[in-house]
Design a protein around this motif. Structure first.
Motif, PDB file in Angstrom:
ATOM      1  N   ARG A   1      -7.497  -1.720 -21.217  1.00  0.00           N
ATOM      2  CA  ARG A   1      -8.855  -2.217 -20.692  1.00  0.00           C
ATOM      3  C   ARG A   1      -8.558  -2.140 -19.224  1.00  0.00           C
ATOM      4  NH1 ARG A   1     -12.913  -1.606 -18.811  1.00  0.00           N
ATOM      5  NH2 ARG A   1     -14.597  -3.060 -18.743  1.00  0.00           N
ATOM      6  N   LEU A   2      -7.715  -2.801 -18.617  1.00  0.00           N
ATOM      7  CA  LEU A   2      -7.123  -2.636 -17.255  1.00  0.00           C
ATOM      8  C   LEU A   2      -7.043  -1.402 -16.786  1.00  0.00           C
ATOM      9  CD1 LEU A   2      -4.694  -5.692 -17.122  1.00  0.00           C
ATOM     10  CD2 LEU A   2      -6.677  -5.475 -15.780  1.00  0.00           C
ATOM     11  N   ALA A   3      -6.379  -0.305 -17.549  1.00  0.00           N
ATOM     12  CA  ALA A   3      -6.325   1.112 -17.276  1.00  0.00           C
ATOM     13  C   ALA A   3      -7.584   1.609 -17.103  1.00  0.00           C
ATOM     14  CB  ALA A   3      -5.565   1.763 -18.235  1.00  0.00           C
ATOM     15  N   SER A   4      -8.677   1.097 -17.504  1.00  0.00           N
ATOM     16  CA  SER A   4      -9.873   1.928 -17.318  1.00  0.00           C
ATOM     17  C   SER A   4     -10.869   1.319 -16.151  1.00  0.00           C
ATOM     18  CB  SER A   4     -10.888   1.529 -18.710  1.00  0.00           C
ATOM     19  OG  SER A   4     -11.135   0.174 -18.780  1.00  0.00           O
ATOM     20  N   VAL A   5     -10.224   0.170 -15.491  1.00  0.00           N
ATOM     21  CA  VAL A   5     -10.785  -0.491 -14.195  1.00  0.00           C
ATOM     22  C   VAL A   5     -10.027  -0.451 -13.040  1.00  0.00           C
ATOM     23  CG1 VAL A   5     -12.312  -1.844 -15.657  1.00  0.00           C
ATOM     24  CG2 VAL A   5     -10.295  -2.538 -15.000  1.00  0.00           C
ATOM     25  N   LEU A   6      -8.767  -0.017 -12.968  1.00  0.00           N
ATOM     26  CA  LEU A   6      -7.884  -0.152 -12.017  1.00  0.00           C
ATOM     27  C   LEU A   6      -7.591   1.230 -11.421  1.00  0.00           C
ATOM     28  CD1 LEU A   6      -5.272  -2.741 -13.060  1.00  0.00           C
ATOM     29  CD2 LEU A   6      -7.288  -3.102 -11.760  1.00  0.00           C
ATOM     30  N   GLU A   7      -7.391   1.296  -9.985  1.00  0.00           N
ATOM     31  CA  GLU A   7      -7.118   2.754  -9.483  1.00  0.00           C
ATOM     32  C   GLU A   7      -5.550   2.312  -9.676  1.00  0.00           C
ATOM     33  OE1 GLU A   7      -8.959   4.917  -8.346  1.00  0.00           O
ATOM     34  OE2 GLU A   7     -10.767   3.843  -8.645  1.00  0.00           O
ATOM     35  N   PRO A   8      -4.853   3.908  -9.650  1.00  0.00           N
ATOM     36  CA  PRO A   8      -3.690   3.992 -10.179  1.00  0.00           C
ATOM     37  C   PRO A   8      -2.698   3.535  -8.775  1.00  0.00           C
ATOM     38  CG  PRO A   8      -4.500   5.933 -10.674  1.00  0.00           C
ATOM     39  CD  PRO A   8      -5.844   4.925 -10.042  1.00  0.00           C
ATOM     40  N   GLU A   9      -3.179   3.579  -7.563  1.00  0.00           N
ATOM     41  CA  GLU A   9      -2.538   2.876  -6.352  1.00  0.00           C
ATOM     42  C   GLU A   9      -2.230   1.425  -6.381  1.00  0.00           C
ATOM     43  OE1 GLU A   9      -6.723   4.310  -4.796  1.00  0.00           O
ATOM     44  OE2 GLU A   9      -4.877   5.046  -6.400  1.00  0.00           O
ATOM     45  N   TRP A  10      -3.194   0.712  -7.012  1.00  0.00           N
ATOM     46  CA  TRP A  10      -3.404  -0.727  -7.401  1.00  0.00           C
ATOM     47  C   TRP A  10      -2.335  -1.247  -8.069  1.00  0.00           C
ATOM     48  CZ3 TRP A  10      -9.173  -1.700  -8.095  1.00  0.00           C
ATOM     49  CH2 TRP A  10     -10.038  -1.372  -7.188  1.00  0.00           C
TER      50      TRP A  10
ATOM     51  N   LEU B   1       9.449 -10.694  -7.197  1.00  0.00           N
ATOM     52  CA  LEU B   1       8.028 -10.655  -7.520  1.00  0.00           C
ATOM     53  C   LEU B   1       7.261 -11.263  -6.259  1.00  0.00           C
ATOM     54  CD1 LEU B   1       7.804 -10.722 -11.218  1.00  0.00           C
ATOM     55  CD2 LEU B   1       7.393  -8.844  -9.818  1.00  0.00           C
ATOM     56  N   LEU B   2       7.438 -12.448  -5.768  1.00  0.00           N
ATOM     57  CA  LEU B   2       6.701 -13.263  -4.869  1.00  0.00           C
ATOM     58  C   LEU B   2       6.801 -12.486  -3.570  1.00  0.00           C
ATOM     59  CD1 LEU B   2       7.401 -17.017  -5.812  1.00  0.00           C
ATOM     60  CD2 LEU B   2       5.185 -15.794  -5.942  1.00  0.00           C
ATOM     61  N   ASP B   3       7.953 -12.117  -3.408  1.00  0.00           N
ATOM     62  CA  ASP B   3       8.343 -11.340  -2.137  1.00  0.00           C
ATOM     63  C   ASP B   3       7.406  -9.973  -1.883  1.00  0.00           C
ATOM     64  OD1 ASP B   3       9.670 -10.622   0.567  1.00  0.00           O
ATOM     65  OD2 ASP B   3      10.742  -9.036  -0.479  1.00  0.00           O
ATOM     66  N   GLN B   4       7.408  -9.185  -2.964  1.00  0.00           N
ATOM     67  CA  GLN B   4       6.688  -8.011  -3.081  1.00  0.00           C
ATOM     68  C   GLN B   4       5.195  -8.292  -3.146  1.00  0.00           C
ATOM     69  OE1 GLN B   4       8.099  -5.202  -2.716  1.00  0.00           O
ATOM     70  NE2 GLN B   4      10.162  -6.077  -2.856  1.00  0.00           N
ATOM     71  N   LEU B   5       4.497  -9.239  -3.778  1.00  0.00           N
ATOM     72  CA  LEU B   5       3.325  -9.477  -3.619  1.00  0.00           C
ATOM     73  C   LEU B   5       2.700 -10.183  -2.430  1.00  0.00           C
ATOM     74  CD1 LEU B   5       2.745 -11.282  -7.401  1.00  0.00           C
ATOM     75  CD2 LEU B   5       2.105  -8.894  -6.633  1.00  0.00           C
ATOM     76  N   HIS B   6       3.707 -10.641  -1.628  1.00  0.00           N
ATOM     77  CA  HIS B   6       3.236 -11.497  -0.445  1.00  0.00           C
ATOM     78  C   HIS B   6       3.199 -10.250   0.707  1.00  0.00           C
ATOM     79  CE1 HIS B   6       3.410 -13.927   3.423  1.00  0.00           C
ATOM     80  NE2 HIS B   6       4.574 -12.979   3.723  1.00  0.00           N
ATOM     81  N   ARG B   7       3.896  -9.108   0.617  1.00  0.00           N
ATOM     82  CA  ARG B   7       3.749  -8.004   1.620  1.00  0.00           C
ATOM     83  C   ARG B   7       2.879  -7.075   1.204  1.00  0.00           C
ATOM     84  NH1 ARG B   7       8.219  -5.310   2.044  1.00  0.00           N
ATOM     85  NH2 ARG B   7       9.403  -5.945   0.266  1.00  0.00           N
ATOM     86  N   LEU B   8       2.427  -6.951  -0.290  1.00  0.00           N
ATOM     87  CA  LEU B   8       1.457  -5.991  -0.462  1.00  0.00           C
ATOM     88  C   LEU B   8      -0.145  -6.428  -0.863  1.00  0.00           C
ATOM     89  CD1 LEU B   8       4.008  -3.999  -2.712  1.00  0.00           C
ATOM     90  CD2 LEU B   8       3.712  -3.443  -0.209  1.00  0.00           C
ATOM     91  N   GLY B   9      -0.631  -6.650  -0.026  1.00  0.00           N
ATOM     92  CA  GLY B   9      -1.869  -7.393  -0.447  1.00  0.00           C
ATOM     93  C   GLY B   9      -2.947  -6.864  -1.340  1.00  0.00           C
ATOM     94  N   ALA B  10      -2.894  -5.349  -1.444  1.00  0.00           N
ATOM     95  CA  ALA B  10      -3.574  -4.340  -2.124  1.00  0.00           C
ATOM     96  C   ALA B  10      -3.319  -4.421  -3.756  1.00  0.00           C
ATOM     97  CB  ALA B  10      -4.019  -3.114  -1.552  1.00  0.00           C
ATOM     98  N   THR B  11      -1.952  -4.966  -3.985  1.00  0.00           N
ATOM     99  CA  THR B  11      -1.557  -4.842  -5.236  1.00  0.00           C
ATOM    100  C   THR B  11      -2.207  -5.741  -6.231  1.00  0.00           C
ATOM    101  OG1 THR B  11       0.605  -4.634  -4.163  1.00  0.00           O
ATOM    102  CG2 THR B  11       0.424  -4.891  -6.675  1.00  0.00           C
ATOM    103  N   VAL B  12      -2.849  -5.100  -7.181  1.00  0.00           N
ATOM    104  CA  VAL B  12      -3.547  -5.739  -8.400  1.00  0.00           C
ATOM    105  C   VAL B  12      -2.620  -6.275  -9.812  1.00  0.00           C
ATOM    106  CG1 VAL B  12      -5.349  -5.673 -10.315  1.00  0.00           C
ATOM    107  CG2 VAL B  12      -5.643  -4.780  -7.733  1.00  0.00           C
ATOM    108  N   LEU B  13      -1.505  -5.254  -9.879  1.00  0.00           N
ATOM    109  CA  LEU B  13      -0.764  -5.375 -11.254  1.00  0.00           C
ATOM    110  C   LEU B  13       0.591  -4.696 -10.943  1.00  0.00           C
ATOM    111  CD1 LEU B  13      -1.566  -4.735 -14.583  1.00  0.00           C
ATOM    112  CD2 LEU B  13       0.379  -3.491 -13.906  1.00  0.00           C
ATOM    113  N   ILE B  14       1.631  -5.407 -11.345  1.00  0.00           N
ATOM    114  CA  ILE B  14       3.206  -5.214 -10.993  1.00  0.00           C
ATOM    115  C   ILE B  14       3.630  -5.290 -12.615  1.00  0.00           C
ATOM    116  CG2 ILE B  14       5.363  -5.505 -10.307  1.00  0.00           C
ATOM    117  CD1 ILE B  14       4.106  -6.336  -7.526  1.00  0.00           C
ATOM    118  N   TYR B  15       4.639  -4.425 -12.905  1.00  0.00           N
ATOM    119  CA  TYR B  15       5.391  -4.351 -14.065  1.00  0.00           C
ATOM    120  C   TYR B  15       6.780  -3.887 -13.667  1.00  0.00           C
ATOM    121  CZ  TYR B  15       4.159   0.555 -14.798  1.00  0.00           C
ATOM    122  OH  TYR B  15       4.187   1.833 -14.886  1.00  0.00           O
ATOM    123  N   CYS B  16       7.694  -4.362 -14.692  1.00  0.00           N
ATOM    124  CA  CYS B  16       9.101  -3.958 -14.353  1.00  0.00           C
ATOM    125  C   CYS B  16       9.964  -3.282 -15.765  1.00  0.00           C
ATOM    126  CB  CYS B  16       9.922  -5.092 -13.982  1.00  0.00           C
ATOM    127  SG  CYS B  16      10.089  -6.363 -15.297  1.00  0.00           S
TER     128      CYS B  16
END
Length: 590
Positions: free
Chosen positions: A246-255, A167-182
């Motif tokens: 609530r997050l779904a109502s404010v986040l863009e899908p690509e984030w 997760l740290l590796d992906q977050l470091h390389r993907l600066g626009a990411t707001v949310l990740i799940y697995c």
């Protein structure tokens, strides 16, 4: 390593001898969710290796900080909490902090004794005695966090040892990411059974009713803090579900990205919630019910199914105040019985019978009928589809009222109750196919896909398809030139999605489908040639053979519609997927 090499050899063999891999898959892996409810050990072993493979650690000072939030009620036992803390201490990446909110002093002492009293990464956050609810504890933990990201946990969640590093590796390389799940592994301690829970890409439509993501996700702290300040979590029921809605109502899908890797184990069984309308959704639903509707039913010698179809539609319309019309398009019927029936209903409001005496072309028939229609909404309906229960049309209109929705499809069943349509998967069986076809609606494999919940899909069948007339005309309707019979509905949905509109599958609208009764099967040389040309059109236009459908897990085989496990492909599984038109975001390490 030997397992992965074996799978690569099988893939190479399948390229030389087509069909070998599908045969081996049936023999080796079988169907997920059999009576034993135990996942294939070899498959899980590969997933375990992929989740824990080494990754490059971001340079010091550049890795985003992750604070894990764990609400702890005084009534909870310590063993589940200790298992969660221990899994964090086993992480190959050490840059984490755990914030435990709530709990009693006795619980704190026991956790420290079992997990190491000197571990400064574990911090206990005191909550007010009068606010010992999960929501209040969660707010207290989030307020104490200072990392770039926070991860939500519940007692008993156990992370794979390589999860944090990945997760740290992906977050470091993907600066626009707001949310990740697995993905995660569900297990039952008493029966010692487990199964993987494979998830689709970010889907706000599904999140309205079903927390398919679960309790573990990683989100930027400032976004979560804003949501916590804006939502009354004390009356939200499922805490994590309320946050995600609530997050779904404010986040863009690509984030929002989904990692189709099993990085977590969770105890218990996840159960989908019941669909409910919000105030805004109910208002939009009412507004659509005031619009006019045209129901288009092409037919050619379609008795007796046509009669059942029309009667079912009329029953449904009697229960609404909609301004609706039924356009029965007669494609040169020849039988006397069918001609008599068409003449009988021609003068009955709200039915209009229109003649289309030309060679069969499903796309051309519907395009012509749309030009004759008067409605603002269009419902394309096959003459061999039979409504089962009242309310199906109102439910489809309610789903079309969802923000951004452009197309809605129903659940279609064969007469024996098995699924004929529960959403279309791009790439399935070559071009596009119906997932769960031939399964019963509540079979474990069908439940694993989400066949019983309203959700986003890439396409739906034109046998029962609701859309806006303005949108239909904007994309040029169905392709009557290159897709006269097959895949025209899939092509339409993909064109609509390209404009930014969503495609929704709603199982609350359930109808029977006597598939291809009027037209028959593609079993003549002319029809086979036509079908081959339509397949080629889809491959050239949409590259369906290279798609990763965002709403279908890469763990499922594309060779079978009945939800069989596919051979693990590290290249696909290690990708982060969003609900963008490309189907996935390819960040795999080569």
């Amino acid at each position: 390593m030997r397992i992965l090499l074996r799978h690569r050899l099988i893939t190479l063999l399948d390229a030389l001898v087509p069909g070998v891999m599908a045969t081996l898959r049936r023999v080796k892996f079988g169907v997920l969710g059999q009576a034993t409810a135990v996942s294939d050990e070899d498959y899980l072993a590969v997933l375990h290796r992929l989740a824990n493979r080494p990754v490059r650690t971001p340079p010091a000072g550049t890795a985003p900080g992750i604070d894990f939030l764990l609400p702890l009620a005084s009534s909870q036992g310590c063993e589940a909490i200790i298992s969660t803390v221990t899994s964090l201490q086993r992480q190959t990446a050490t840059t984490w902090r755990l914030l435990i909110a709530g709990g009693s002093e006795a619980q704190h002492r026991r956790i420290k004794a079992r997990c190491g009293a000197g571990d400064e990464r574990i911090r206990f956050v005191a909550g007010k005695v009068s606010e010992n609810s999960s929501a209040a504890l969660f707010k207290a933990a989030c307020g104490a966090a200072d990392g770039d990201f926070v991860a939500t946990l519940r007692p008993g969640d156990v992370l794979e040892s390589g999860a944090l590093a990945w997760l740290l590796d992906q977050l470091h390389r993907l600066g626009a990411t707001v949310l990740i799940y697995c993905d995660h592994l569900e297990y039952w301690s008493r029966s010692k059974r487990s199964r993987p829970h494979f998830k689709p890409a970010w889907d706000p439509v599904r999140l309205r009713q079903d927390n398919y993501i679960g309790s573990f996700f990683v989100v930027r702290r400032q976004f979560l803090a804003a949501v916590l300040a804006d939502v009354d979590l004390d009356h939200a029921g499922d805490l994590h579900h309320a946050l995600l809605r609530r997050l779904a109502s404010v986040l863009e899908p690509e984030w929002c990205l989904h990692a189709p890797m099993v990085l977590l184990s969770q105890a218990g069984r996840r159960r989908p919630a019941v669909v409910t309308y919000s105030t805004a959704e109910a208002a939009a639903h009412s507004a659509l019910l005031r619009q006019s509707l045209s129901i288009i039913v092409p037919t050619r010698d379609g008795l007796p199914h046509l009669q059942a179809c029309i009667n079912g539609v009329l029953r449904e319309l009697r229960g609404t105040s909609m301004d609706a019309e039924i356009l029965v398009i007669d494609n040169d019927s020849q039988t006397p019985a069918c001609r008599r029936y068409l003449a009988q209903i021609a003068g009955q409001a709200p039915i209009r019978v229109l003649s289309y005496p030309r060679p069969f072309n499903y796309s051309a028939i519907n395009n012509w009928a749309v030009n004759q229609s008067r409605g603002d909404l269009l419902l394309l309906l096959n003459d061999d589809v039979e409504p089962m229960r009242a309310g199906w049309l109102r439910r489809m209109i309610g789903s079309l009222a969802l923000p951004g929705a452009g197309v809605v499809g129903a659940r279609l069943l064969y007469p024996d109750g098995r699924i004929q349509h529960a959403g279309v998967v791009i790439g399935l069986e070559g071009v596009a196919g119906h997932a769960c076809r031939g399964l019963f609606p509540y079979a474990p494999a069908a439940r694993a896909l989400g066949a019983q919940v309203r959700r986003s899909v890439s396409a739906v069948t034109g046998a029962c398809l609701l859309t806006y007339k303005a949108l239909y005309r904007e994309v040029g309707g169905l392709d009557a030139k290159a897709l006269a019979v097959a895949f025209n509905d899939v092509d339409y949905c993909l064109k609509v999605a390209r404009l930014g509109f969503g495609v929704v599958y709603d199982p609350r609208a359930t109808l029977l489908h006597h598939e291809s009764v009027s037209r028959g099967a593609d079993d003549t040389p002319v029809r086979r040639k036509r079908f081959a040309a339509e397949v080629q059109t889809m491959l050239e236009r949409w590259s369906t053979d290279r798609w990763m459908d965002p709403f279908y897990s890469p763990h499922w085989s594309l060779q079978s519609a009945q939800m069989r496990l596919g051979l693990p492909d590290a290249g696909k599984i290690c990708r982060l997927r969003s609900a963008s038109s490309s189907g996935c975001k390819d960040f795999v390490r080569r």
